[in-house]
Design a protein around this motif. Structure first.
Motif, PDB file in Angstrom:
ATOM      1  N   CYS A 260      29.404  35.529 120.375  1.00  0.00           N
ATOM      2  CA  CYS A 260      28.470  36.400 119.527  1.00  0.00           C
ATOM      3  C   CYS A 260      27.311  36.283 120.135  1.00  0.00           C
ATOM      4  CB  CYS A 260      28.756  36.030 117.941  1.00  0.00           C
ATOM      5  SG  CYS A 260      27.585  37.026 117.006  1.00  0.00           S
TER       6      CYS A 260
ATOM      7  N   CYS B 252      25.584  37.307 108.238  1.00  0.00           N
ATOM      8  CA  CYS B 252      25.990  37.850 109.425  1.00  0.00           C
ATOM      9  C   CYS B 252      24.769  38.554 110.089  1.00  0.00           C
ATOM     10  CB  CYS B 252      27.217  38.687 109.532  1.00  0.00           C
ATOM     11  SG  CYS B 252      28.089  39.188 111.183  1.00  0.00           S
TER      12      CYS B 252
ATOM     13  N   GLU C  24      31.377  46.324 114.803  1.00  0.00           N
ATOM     14  CA  GLU C  24      32.313  46.535 113.971  1.00  0.00           C
ATOM     15  C   GLU C  24      33.888  46.623 113.920  1.00  0.00           C
ATOM     16  OE1 GLU C  24      32.673  50.815 112.385  1.00  0.00           O
ATOM     17  OE2 GLU C  24      31.944  51.449 114.169  1.00  0.00           O
ATOM     18  N   GLY C  25      34.591  46.508 112.816  1.00  0.00           N
ATOM     19  CA  GLY C  25      35.916  46.026 113.039  1.00  0.00           C
ATOM     20  C   GLY C  25      36.348  44.829 114.080  1.00  0.00           C
ATOM     21  N   GLU C  26      37.357  45.125 114.789  1.00  0.00           N
ATOM     22  CA  GLU C  26      37.960  44.065 115.584  1.00  0.00           C
ATOM     23  C   GLU C  26      36.901  43.333 116.504  1.00  0.00           C
ATOM     24  OE1 GLU C  26      41.863  42.928 118.633  1.00  0.00           O
ATOM     25  OE2 GLU C  26      41.513  44.865 117.310  1.00  0.00           O
TER      26      GLU C  26
ATOM     27  N   VAL D 148      34.135  42.442 116.000  1.00  0.00           N
ATOM     28  CA  VAL D 148      33.439  41.412 115.358  1.00  0.00           C
ATOM     29  C   VAL D 148      34.261  40.229 115.286  1.00  0.00           C
ATOM     30  CG1 VAL D 148      32.155  40.634 113.276  1.00  0.00           C
ATOM     31  CG2 VAL D 148      31.734  43.043 114.332  1.00  0.00           C
ATOM     32  N   THR D 149      35.506  40.738 114.803  1.00  0.00           N
ATOM     33  CA  THR D 149      36.528  39.591 114.274  1.00  0.00           C
ATOM     34  C   THR D 149      36.876  38.705 115.487  1.00  0.00           C
ATOM     35  OG1 THR D 149      38.116  41.205 114.119  1.00  0.00           O
ATOM     36  CG2 THR D 149      36.929  40.321 112.108  1.00  0.00           C
TER      37      THR D 149
ATOM     38  N   CYS E 268      30.576  39.998 109.705  1.00  0.00           N
ATOM     39  CA  CYS E 268      30.777  41.233 109.151  1.00  0.00           C
ATOM     40  C   CYS E 268      31.374  42.353 110.040  1.00  0.00           C
ATOM     41  CB  CYS E 268      29.423  41.773 108.686  1.00  0.00           C
ATOM     42  SG  CYS E 268      29.382  43.400 107.924  1.00  0.00           S
ATOM     43  N   ASP E 269      32.538  43.067 109.736  1.00  0.00           N
ATOM     44  CA  ASP E 269      33.400  44.014 110.596  1.00  0.00           C
ATOM     45  C   ASP E 269      32.753  45.526 109.952  1.00  0.00           C
ATOM     46  OD1 ASP E 269      34.310  44.374 107.988  1.00  0.00           O
ATOM     47  OD2 ASP E 269      36.428  44.164 108.412  1.00  0.00           O
TER      48      ASP E 269
ATOM     49  N   CYS F  45      32.876  47.247 106.948  1.00  0.00           N
ATOM     50  CA  CYS F  45      33.942  47.915 106.267  1.00  0.00           C
ATOM     51  C   CYS F  45      33.196  48.383 105.158  1.00  0.00           C
ATOM     52  CB  CYS F  45      35.133  47.069 105.749  1.00  0.00           C
ATOM     53  SG  CYS F  45      34.619  45.781 104.539  1.00  0.00           S
TER      54      CYS F  45
ATOM     55  N   GLU G 266      25.870  48.867 111.056  1.00  0.00           N
ATOM     56  CA  GLU G 266      27.150  48.149 110.720  1.00  0.00           C
ATOM     57  C   GLU G 266      27.034  46.870 109.885  1.00  0.00           C
ATOM     58  OE1 GLU G 266      29.401  50.206 111.571  1.00  0.00           O
ATOM     59  OE2 GLU G 266      28.187  51.356 113.112  1.00  0.00           O
TER      60      GLU G 266
ATOM     61  N   THR H  35      36.116  39.029 105.481  1.00  0.00           N
ATOM     62  CA  THR H  35      35.715  37.746 106.189  1.00  0.00           C
ATOM     63  C   THR H  35      35.153  36.883 105.450  1.00  0.00           C
ATOM     64  OG1 THR H  35      33.886  39.076 107.171  1.00  0.00           O
ATOM     65  CG2 THR H  35      36.014  39.454 108.256  1.00  0.00           C
TER      66      THR H  35
END
Length: 283
Positions: free
Chosen positions: A137, A199, A204-206, A208-209, A216-217, A219, A236, A258
């Motif tokens: 990250c 965060c 966004e979404g995957e 990030v994860t 934070c994704d 959402c 985002e 998350t």
């Protein structure tokens, strides 16, 4: 012989002339100093930290004597010292809301994906400039203690997860950690503002994860669950409007997949409970 004596005489005359002008100017232009100023400055902590909003204790003391600020604006002085200053000046001590430093990152060693091991000068700023550190990250805490070193009040220590822990009792909101962090992750907030986004990743979404299990994704469930107008999604990330006057509640954290948004009762990372809870929610 006469010319030899003339030069010193002229210089002496000029000296007396300009000396007289300076003496008269000093007397006419002299600004009388409030006799309370020196003692008021002595009663202050003398840290010159700038947490009060002034560049040092003397400028703050000047404003105190001029009744432009309240003694409670000094976040370093003890309550007894603040009362003593108020009694000395014959003013109300005031009531200041305690502010503390919060970190917009919960991705420690256990949560953030490591792409490399950083070997070099142990400094976040150096790592950010040279290689960006070892974390996947690019927006998260580098964990190399710049904030810890910068804190003059011993209020920040690195935990075993590689994240800076702020002691809310010792933190004076001086802002040194804000200046020291090369990724602008620290924010000074009132301690009673309990809703906080841990965060800083504008993905966004995957995307990030895969980099951080507690990132934070985007959402937007927190924004949907919070009172209308309190949280707005930007880049985002949920942005909390602390100036809105809208009362926050833990409800906004309930559906976060998350744990990136948390309800903080006191410290941000107490025995890593918040971080571990966010990690558990994902798995």
């Amino acid at each position: 012989m006469q010319s030899f004596l003339t030069a010193p005489a002229i210089m002496t005359g000029l000296g007396l002339f300009f000396g007289t002008i300076l003496a008269v100017a000093y007397k006419l232009l002299k600004v009388e100093e409030d006799p309370r100023l020196a003692h008021t400055e002595e009663m202050l902590p003398g840290t010159n930290c700038g947490a009060c909003g002034e560049p040092g204790c003397l400028p703050f003391a000047t404003k105190l004597v001029d009744n432009e600020v309240e003694p409670s604006a000094c976040t370093v002085a003890s309550s007894d010292d603040i009362e003593a200053i108020a009694d000395f000046l014959g003013v109300d001590a005031g009531k200041a809301t305690k502010r503390v430093a919060r970190l917009h990152c919960a991705g420690g060693r256990r949560e953030a994906f490591q792409i490399a091991e950083y070997h070099g000068f142990e400094s976040c700023r150096a790592a950010a400039v040279v290689s960006g550190g070892g974390k996947g990250c690019s927006w998260g805490c580098l964990g190399l203690s710049d904030c810890d070193i910068a804190c003059d009040f011993d209020a920040i220590h690195m935990n075993e997860n590689g994240l800076p822990v702020v002691d809310v009792e010792l933190c004076t909101a001086c802002g040194d950690c804000v200046d020291a962090c090369p990724r602008d992750l620290f924010e000074l907030l009132p301690l009673d503002q309990k809703l906080f986004v841990q965060c800083n990743t504008p993905l966004e979404g995957e995307a990030v994860t895969v980099l951080c299990s507690v990132g934070c994704d985007g959402c937007a469930k927190c924004a949907a669950d919070a009172p209308e107008g309190l949280i707005e999604m930007k880049n985002e990330l949920p942005i909390i409007d602390y100036t809105s006057g809208i009362a926050a509640s833990p409800k906004a954290t309930g559906r976060c997949p998350t744990g990136a948004i948390q309800w903080l009762e006191s410290g941000q990372f107490i025995d890593n409970q918040e971080s571990e809870r966010g990690h558990a929610q994902l798995h």
